[in-house]
Design a protein around this motif. Sequence first.
Motif, PDB file in Angstrom:
ATOM      1  N   LYS A  52       0.813  -1.198   0.024  1.00 28.30           N
ATOM      2  CA  LYS A  52       0.202   0.072   0.016  1.00 28.30           C
ATOM      3  C   LYS A  52       0.813   1.093  -0.045  1.00 28.30           C
ATOM      4  O   LYS A  52       1.999   1.380   0.716  1.00 28.30           O
ATOM      5  N   LYS A  71      -3.964   0.343   6.250  1.00 31.20           N
ATOM      6  CA  LYS A  71      -4.014   1.665   6.214  1.00 31.20           C
ATOM      7  C   LYS A  71      -4.189   2.414   7.412  1.00 31.20           C
ATOM      8  O   LYS A  71      -3.725   3.462   7.731  1.00 31.20           O
ATOM      9  N   LYS A  72      -5.191   1.984   8.218  1.00 32.33           N
ATOM     10  CA  LYS A  72      -5.272   2.356   9.521  1.00 32.33           C
ATOM     11  C   LYS A  72      -3.983   2.329  10.208  1.00 32.33           C
ATOM     12  O   LYS A  72      -3.647   3.427  10.782  1.00 32.33           O
ATOM     13  N   ASP A  94      -6.392  -7.023   5.173  1.00 27.49           N
ATOM     14  CA  ASP A  94      -7.289  -6.096   4.595  1.00 27.49           C
ATOM     15  C   ASP A  94      -6.451  -4.707   4.420  1.00 27.49           C
ATOM     16  O   ASP A  94      -6.225  -4.475   5.408  1.00 27.49           O
ATOM     17  N   PHE A  95      -6.736  -4.287   3.192  1.00 28.37           N
ATOM     18  CA  PHE A  95      -5.838  -3.020   2.944  1.00 28.37           C
ATOM     19  C   PHE A  95      -6.135  -2.048   3.810  1.00 28.37           C
ATOM     20  O   PHE A  95      -5.315  -1.052   4.370  1.00 28.37           O
ATOM     21  N   SER A  96      -7.590  -1.860   4.244  1.00 27.40           N
ATOM     22  CA  SER A  96      -8.324  -0.828   5.320  1.00 27.40           C
ATOM     23  C   SER A  96      -7.392  -1.151   6.357  1.00 27.40           C
ATOM     24  O   SER A  96      -7.294  -0.058   7.202  1.00 27.40           O
ATOM     25  N   ASP A  97      -7.048  -2.255   7.080  1.00 29.92           N
ATOM     26  CA  ASP A  97      -6.550  -2.509   8.145  1.00 29.92           C
ATOM     27  C   ASP A  97      -5.002  -2.058   8.223  1.00 29.92           C
ATOM     28  O   ASP A  97      -4.363  -1.290   9.204  1.00 29.92           O
ATOM     29  N   LYS A 101      -1.843   4.785   8.648  1.00 29.79           N
ATOM     30  CA  LYS A 101      -1.933   6.174   8.980  1.00 29.79           C
ATOM     31  C   LYS A 101      -1.782   6.882  10.470  1.00 29.79           C
ATOM     32  O   LYS A 101      -1.260   7.901  10.637  1.00 29.79           O
ATOM     33  N   GLU A 102      -2.336   6.114  11.411  1.00 27.69           N
ATOM     34  CA  GLU A 102      -2.045   6.508  12.672  1.00 27.69           C
ATOM     35  C   GLU A 102      -0.629   6.729  13.302  1.00 27.69           C
ATOM     36  O   GLU A 102      -0.444   7.509  14.041  1.00 27.69           O
ATOM     37  N   LYS A 157     -12.640 -12.225   6.038  1.00 26.41           N
ATOM     38  CA  LYS A 157     -11.564 -11.626   5.419  1.00 26.41           C
ATOM     39  C   LYS A 157     -10.791 -12.639   4.495  1.00 26.41           C
ATOM     40  O   LYS A 157      -9.819 -12.749   4.273  1.00 26.41           O
TER      41      LYS A 157
END
Length: 152
Positions: free
Chosen positions: A9, A63-64, A58-61, A67-68, A52
């Motif tokens: 990612k 990303k989280k 998961d790409f969103s996991d 990001k954080e 999953k």
Amino acid sequence: MQQKIRITKIFNFETGHALYGYDGKCKNVHGHSYKLFVTVIGVPIHDTSHVKYGMVIDFSDLKKIVKEEIVDVFDHATVFNQNTPHIELAHELKQRGHHVILVNYQPTSENMVIDFAKKIQSRLPQDIVLYSLKLQETESSFAEWYAEDNTL
């Protein structure tokens, strides 16, 4: 045999820094449009009843986590080594409401990518391994970190 898969990612953020003691232009406060490539490795979930199913993570996991730990912290911040002779400037910027980060290293791409690797690794699920990071500072310059180069 379960096959390992790498997924990547990409994240973008803007960060300023200054390299104290450096003998070139980068001793001055300046900024970059960083691009961070985060690659993890793992086995896709084979349990068909798992939400999953088919994913390494998961790409969103992912990303989280990034990001954080990285993007929300470093985006539009100015990074200084906490031992910089420009510490007064750092404090002045903070007092004027600027987002300043003081780190215990020279904020080069090389050192930033080491710092980022530690932060991301600490948040990944146990079965997911950080494979590599690539921190692109300019169109033609980047630093890379690989897990295989950093195992004890």
